[in-house]
Design an enzyme around this catalytic site. Structure first.
Site, PDB file in Angstrom:
ATOM      1  N   ASN A   1      48.399  -5.899  63.653  1.00 10.04           N
ATOM      2  CA  ASN A   1      47.444  -7.014  63.590  1.00 10.04           C
ATOM      3  C   ASN A   1      46.924  -7.284  62.180  1.00 10.04           C
ATOM      4  OD1 ASN A   1      46.033  -4.505  63.919  1.00 10.04           O
ATOM      5  ND2 ASN A   1      44.167  -5.651  64.374  1.00 10.04           N
ATOM      6  N   TYR A   2      46.645  -6.224  61.425  1.00  9.14           N
ATOM      7  CA  TYR A   2      46.369  -6.315  59.987  1.00  9.14           C
ATOM      8  C   TYR A   2      47.238  -5.256  59.330  1.00  9.14           C
ATOM      9  CZ  TYR A   2      42.434  -9.495  60.625  1.00  9.14           C
ATOM     10  OH  TYR A   2      41.654 -10.592  60.921  1.00  9.14           O
TER      11      TYR A   2
ATOM     12  N   CYS B   1      40.294  -5.364  65.727  1.00 19.27           N
ATOM     13  CA  CYS B   1      39.535  -4.320  66.413  1.00 19.27           C
ATOM     14  C   CYS B   1      38.048  -4.479  66.194  1.00 19.27           C
ATOM     15  CB  CYS B   1      39.996  -2.932  65.975  1.00 19.27           C
ATOM     16  SG  CYS B   1      39.928  -2.670  64.189  1.00 19.27           S
TER      17      CYS B   1
ATOM     18  N   GLU C   1      41.734   5.464  64.629  1.00 17.35           N
ATOM     19  CA  GLU C   1      41.001   4.200  64.594  1.00 17.35           C
ATOM     20  C   GLU C   1      41.521   3.358  65.756  1.00 17.35           C
ATOM     21  OE1 GLU C   1      40.701   0.106  62.101  1.00 17.35           O
ATOM     22  OE2 GLU C   1      40.924   1.934  60.910  1.00 17.35           O
TER      23      GLU C   1
END
Length: 462
Positions: free
Chosen positions: A134-135, A265, A231
């Site tokens: 996502n990143y 997130c 994370e």
């Protein structure tokens, strides 16, 4: 056994890139090279490590446009935004480079007659980084740069959705002059990823991804007595107090909810608004969301791209459908976004009101372009609802009364607390979560701790 990995682009459902998965001999050779190279890298002066990391950042900045193109096609973020990820990578990396000298310096102790005492920080060895799509650069750099600065070698396994990011990372550090074997990547199956976590050649695992994925990593590492940084997910809340600047609150929370199609997130997934500002907030929020342009992310005019895959879009559609069936009000007519189409990853943004915590959309991570807005009567009610979650990554309060905001923030169960801001990582601050948002810390001076072990020196003078 599958030996190929195919990345299906959310732009048009074509196969954008295919890569062969690593074989067992390649895996073993990579790990052996990492172990061997780490010894000499750890003996390299910190100034040289810093210089190499800086040159790698320079390489990224020089290639940001092509990296942006690749990102758009791999994961669907609009092309107008993707090159900006390189800017974020540079900000984080350069901060960690600057902070490394102090963060990695030996700890000196008060003088004790007849003794010399200090604590050194030694690298843990080989760091295995598992990064998400996502990143893909921002999440990976949080671990890669401090691990290398601390004297570790790194093996990177990137998401099957963004395999080129792993290759670009290694290319950048190779161009910067990093010695062979210090930083390598592998394209891996799930089973081989698990076997690497269990390998004696790996000394630390840094994982960013889902709660389910984090649980798999923990199980794989069980009994090895190595560090594991996790994370994981979020269901991040924002609270708009009675004294908030409404325009700032709307603009900030809506961007926090819908940037990257909500696939963050630390994106805003729940908004609580004081009853005196509720109607005005909802009206402004809905009007702002209607200004988004959903479409192909390779179109420079697009401001909202597809989610990563059709299954992810279907999941969010299911949350919205269930909420509406339970009485939620959907404020966005999907017809306003003609590109939104069932059976595709293109999904209209949605704002829901009349929601409550019995609904999936208010307690289950959405990771998509939807946000629920609830009316609250008091600070106490807002804090209770914000804490009513299995997650705790970030939380935001919008208020003009900073001291009261800080007092309320101290009551929140979260890793990062914002006032009048959200969905942002300051590299000087520790990035961490509580509850199912994970364990461990990256960024800030504290972010080096996971990649080092203390070694005490106790010397008696004769």
């Amino acid at each position: 056994m599958t030996t190929m990995q195919h990345t299906v682009s959310p732009v048009d459902s074509s196969v954008y890139v295919s890569r062969e998965l690593a074989t067992q001999p390649e895996i073993q050779r990579t790990l052996a090279n990492a172990q061997r190279a780490q010894k000499s890298w750890a003996a390299t002066a910190l100034a040289e490590r810093q210089a190499i990391c800086s040159k790698a950042v320079d390489w990224f900045e020089a290639h940001k446009d092509e990296i942006g193109q690749e990102l758009t096609w791999q994961m669907g973020r609009p092309i107008r935004y993707t090159a900006g990820e390189v800017g974020g990578l540079a900000e984080r990396a350069r901060y960690m480079i600057e902070a490394s000298e102090q963060a990695l310096a030996p700890l000196t102790l008060p003088e004790k007659p007849g003794f010399t005492r200090y604590i050194k920080r030694e690298p843990v060895g080989v760091v295995f980084v598992i990064a998400p799509w996502n990143y893909p650069y921002l999440t990976a750099v949080n671990a890669i740069v401090p691990a290398l600065l601390a004297g570790n070698s790194v093996v990177l396994k990137h998401s099957a959705q963004t395999p080129l990011c792993a290759e670009r990372f290694v290319e950048a550090f190779k161009a910067a002059g990093l010695p062979d074997g210090v930083f390598q990547y592998l394209h891996l199956s799930h089973d081989d990823t698990q076997s690497i976590i269990q390998s004696d050649d790996v000394n630390y695992v840094a994982f960013t991804g889902s709660v389910q994925g984090g649980a798999h990593v923990e199980r794989a590492a069980a009994g090895r007595f190595i560090g594991v940084g996790l994370e994981l997910g979020g269901k991040d809340p924002a609270y708009v107090r009675e004294d908030a600047d409404l325009d700032v609150a709307v603009e900030t929370t809506i961007d926090g909810a819908f940037f990257n199609s909500g696939q963050s997130c630390c994106g805003i997934e729940r908004i609580y608004v004081h009853h005196s500002r509720y109607d005005a907030f909802v009206d402004k929020a809905v009007a702002l969301v209607k200004q988004y342009k959903l479409g192909r992310p390779d179109d420079p005019e697009t401001t909202l791209g597809p989610v990563v895959r059709t299954g992810a879009a279907d999941f969010v559609r299911g949350q919205i459908k269930d909420a509406v069936a339970q009485g939620a009000i959907a404020h966005i007519d999907e017809a306003h976004f003609p590109a939104s189409e069932s059976g595709t990853p293109y999904l209209a943004p949605q704002v829901l009101t009349n929601v409550n915590h019995s609904m999936r959309v208010m307690h289950e991570e959405s990771f998509g372009p939807v946000v629920g807005i609830m009316k609250v009567d008091s600070d106490a009610q807002a804090i209770a609802l914000m804490n009513d979650s299995d997650f705790g990554l970030t939380a935001s309060i919008f208020t003009s009364d900073i001291p009261t905001g800080v007092t309320l923030g101290e009551q929140l169960e979260t890793g990062t607390f914002f006032i009048n801001r959200c969905d942002y990582l300051d590299p000087a601050l520790a990035w961490t979560g509580v509850k199912q948002s994970g364990r461990g810390c990256t960024l800030s001076q504290l972010g080096f701790d996971a990649f080092t072990r203390p070694k005490s020196f106790h010397i008696k003078q004769l």
